[in-house]
Design a protein around this motif. Structure first.
Motif, PDB file in Angstrom:
ATOM      1  N   LEU A 152       0.795  -1.236   0.000  1.00  0.00           N
ATOM      2  CA  LEU A 152       0.000   0.000   0.000  1.00  0.00           C
ATOM      3  C   LEU A 152       0.824   1.281   0.000  1.00  0.00           C
ATOM      4  CD1 LEU A 152      -2.860  -0.955   2.499  1.00  0.00           C
ATOM      5  CD2 LEU A 152      -3.007  -0.782   0.007  1.00  0.00           C
ATOM      6  N   PHE A 153       2.082   1.217   0.377  1.00  0.00           N
ATOM      7  CA  PHE A 153       2.881   2.438   0.458  1.00  0.00           C
ATOM      8  C   PHE A 153       2.878   3.254  -0.839  1.00  0.00           C
ATOM      9  CE2 PHE A 153       6.010   3.134   4.136  1.00  0.00           C
ATOM     10  CZ  PHE A 153       5.036   2.834   5.073  1.00  0.00           C
ATOM     11  N   PRO A 154       2.994   2.621  -2.017  1.00  0.00           N
ATOM     12  CA  PRO A 154       2.947   3.429  -3.249  1.00  0.00           C
ATOM     13  C   PRO A 154       1.637   4.196  -3.394  1.00  0.00           C
ATOM     14  CG  PRO A 154       3.854   1.267  -3.719  1.00  0.00           C
ATOM     15  CD  PRO A 154       3.327   1.212  -2.321  1.00  0.00           C
ATOM     16  N   LEU A 155       0.519   3.559  -3.077  1.00  0.00           N
ATOM     17  CA  LEU A 155      -0.784   4.230  -3.210  1.00  0.00           C
ATOM     18  C   LEU A 155      -0.927   5.345  -2.179  1.00  0.00           C
ATOM     19  CD1 LEU A 155      -3.235   1.212  -3.737  1.00  0.00           C
ATOM     20  CD2 LEU A 155      -1.876   2.453  -5.429  1.00  0.00           C
ATOM     21  N   LEU A 156      -0.553   5.075  -0.936  1.00  0.00           N
ATOM     22  CA  LEU A 156      -0.673   6.090   0.109  1.00  0.00           C
ATOM     23  C   LEU A 156       0.169   7.316  -0.222  1.00  0.00           C
ATOM     24  CD1 LEU A 156      -0.435   3.778   3.267  1.00  0.00           C
ATOM     25  CD2 LEU A 156      -2.509   4.779   2.295  1.00  0.00           C
ATOM     26  N   SER A 157       1.351   7.094  -0.768  1.00  0.00           N
ATOM     27  CA  SER A 157       2.259   8.201  -1.086  1.00  0.00           C
ATOM     28  C   SER A 157       1.752   9.019  -2.263  1.00  0.00           C
ATOM     29  CB  SER A 157       3.662   7.652  -1.396  1.00  0.00           C
ATOM     30  OG  SER A 157       4.188   6.937  -0.304  1.00  0.00           O
ATOM     31  N   VAL A 158       1.449   8.340  -3.352  1.00  0.00           N
ATOM     32  CA  VAL A 158       1.051   9.049  -4.572  1.00  0.00           C
ATOM     33  C   VAL A 158      -0.324   9.687  -4.415  1.00  0.00           C
ATOM     34  CG1 VAL A 158       0.563   8.824  -7.037  1.00  0.00           C
ATOM     35  CG2 VAL A 158       2.494   7.589  -6.032  1.00  0.00           C
ATOM     36  N   TYR A 159      -1.270   8.986  -3.830  1.00  0.00           N
ATOM     37  CA  TYR A 159      -2.592   9.574  -3.634  1.00  0.00           C
ATOM     38  C   TYR A 159      -2.513  10.791  -2.708  1.00  0.00           C
ATOM     39  CZ  TYR A 159      -4.725   5.347  -5.687  1.00  0.00           C
ATOM     40  OH  TYR A 159      -5.099   4.321  -6.529  1.00  0.00           O
ATOM     41  N   GLY A 160      -1.667  10.723  -1.696  1.00  0.00           N
ATOM     42  CA  GLY A 160      -1.486  11.867  -0.817  1.00  0.00           C
ATOM     43  C   GLY A 160      -0.950  13.072  -1.570  1.00  0.00           C
TER      44      GLY A 160
END
Length: 454
Positions: A181-189
């Motif tokens: 999930l780290f890629p999604l949390l980072s980019v979506y943020g």
């Protein structure tokens, strides 16, 4: 008291801060008197031994005539040289982050079947809870993506019915979910911040199950989701090189320290993110890019060795850029003659510079690589050699990938969550004692004075 905003520094606080500064200052001579290793390092910069690990080995010295002397750097993941891992990935022409993640977590290189199953598992976990993007990421977006990432991680605790269960199977499940999930949390943020603060269009792309981690990062970040094979390959290599670097680096030590208290996975990883955010740790590649931009503006001829050398001397003499007296991207706490991660990255960055038409910029980096160690040796008293570290190239690589500065450190976190996970599992498996180092009290004992007599 005044009516004030949340972040206002009021006069009363300024007065209290003076008291704080006075009482917080310790005589530096006492550190020598009591043989305290400041920064948990000895006078030669070598870290104080505080634990054991089987996860990775950072090698920068060799034994000659019974003495330890500087040597070309090598980095090993579970006993395998990272140079060999990257070469094997290149020879087989596949993405390697998932394979290296398997290796660090489970201690062995996966078979083709094991890798396929593991990659599918990561893809399965790459799904955020229902409405998480709307209710959490889109609400009060921060200008700092590391804070956004930490907040998201802590909030995921509320969605986990077994959040406090620290049995190995459950912690492994939590770690795999966070890795995914780290890629999604980072980019979506980042997308949320750019939309609400800068008025940019909002893009929320769903990850593709057939894509690797590197491919999905570029896919969810870019409005058109397009990227070249070399772009994805370079990002994949960057993730591999940043995913682990021994148990003593600040954020990984934080993982061990906080894990030893018996707390939950989300609290541990949030603490590690707080450590990585620091400019002395994960934010270094941003400084390299900013330094190079300043240099390119100031220099008339990027190929002139004398002009480039003079600028580097000005940096060391606090006369250029941020006046900190540093050439960012040069030197490392452990490596001296060479940083193996920088050596590996070099050829991939060179290839991408040709694809992007950035040969002149790459030539400038190469010239700095040649000149900086000599100039530092002339201007500073150093106990070991100086060479480019991985941050020297990673910032340039990310700029060529058109990654925003705000995501440079989160990209580091997207990689390093693998190492943190491996070390958390190791700490829970082999330790059992809470870490409790000693601090010596160096002030005097005093008799209490009643309030009426002060």
């Amino acid at each position: 008291m005044h009516t004030n905003t949340y972040s206002e520094i009021i006069p009363e606080l300024l007065e209290l801060s003076k008291l704080c500064e006075k009482t917080a200052t310790i005589n530096p001579a006492l550190y020598t008197e009591y043989d305290v290793k400041r920064g948990l390092r000895d006078v030669n910069g070598k870290g104080v031994l505080v634990g054991l690990t089987q996860i990775s080995d950072v090698c920068a010295t060799k034994m000659e005539n019974g003495k330890s002397v500087p040597a070309d750097g090598n980095l090993y993941y579970r006993g395998y040289n990272v140079k060999d891992i990257v070469k094997g990935i290149e020879d087989q022409n596949h993405f390697g982050f998932e394979e290296s993640t398997y290796l660090l977590l489970f201690g062995e290189l996966p078979t083709k079947q094991q890798l396929d199953q593991f990659t599918s598992l990561l893809s399965y976990y790459r799904t955020l809870p229902t409405s998480f993007v709307r209710d959490i990421i889109m609400k009060a977006p921060s200008k700092d993506m590391m804070n956004t990432l930490a907040r998201s991680v802590l909030t995921l605790y509320s969605y986990d019915e077994k959040a406090d269960d620290i049995s190995l199977p459950n912690v492994l499940r939590q770690c795999l979910q966070l890795i995914s999930l780290f890629p999604l949390l980072s980019v979506y943020g980042y997308q949320a911040y750019k939309h609400y603060h800068d008025g940019a269009s909002l893009f929320i792309h769903q990850p593709k199950p057939e894509y690797s981690t590197a491919e999905n990062i570029l896919h969810v970040l870019r409005p058109d989701s397009k990227f070249s094979a070399l772009e994805a390959k370079l990002l994949d290599i960057a993730l591999i090189l940043h995913m682990e670097h021994g148990g003593g680096n600040n954020s990984t030590f934080t993982t061990h320290l906080v894990s030893s208290s018996g707390t939950d996975t989300y609290s541990v990883i949030a603490a590690s993110l707080g450590s990585l955010k620091g400019p002395k740790h994960g934010g270094a590649n941003i400084k390299v890019v900013q330094m190079l931009e300043d240099m390119k503006e100031k220099l008339k001829d990027w190929t002139d060795e004398e002009e480039v050398g003079n600028y580097l001397r000005a940096l060391l003499n606090k006369e250029a850029f941020d006046h900190a007296g540093l050439i960012y991207g040069m030197g490392h706490a452990v490596y001296s003659l060479s940083d193996p991660r920088a050596e590996i990255f070099h050829s991939f960055v060179e290839r991408l510079s040709r694809e992007k038409g950035k040969e002149k910029e790459f030539a400038l980096y190469t010239l700095i690589k040649q000149l900086a160690p000599k100039i530092i040796a002339q201007e500073r008293k150093i106990y070991k050699g100086v060479s480019p570290n991985v941050d020297f190239y990673s910032g340039f690589a990310y700029s060529m990938l058109n990654l925003p500065l705000e995501l440079y450190t989160p990209i580091f976190a997207i990689a390093r969550i693998t190492g943190w996970s491996a070390h958390r599992l190791e700490e829970l498996s082999y330790s059992g004692k809470i870490m409790r180092p000693a601090y010596k009290y160096v002030d005097e004992h005093k008799s209490y004075i009643p309030l009426s007599e002060r």
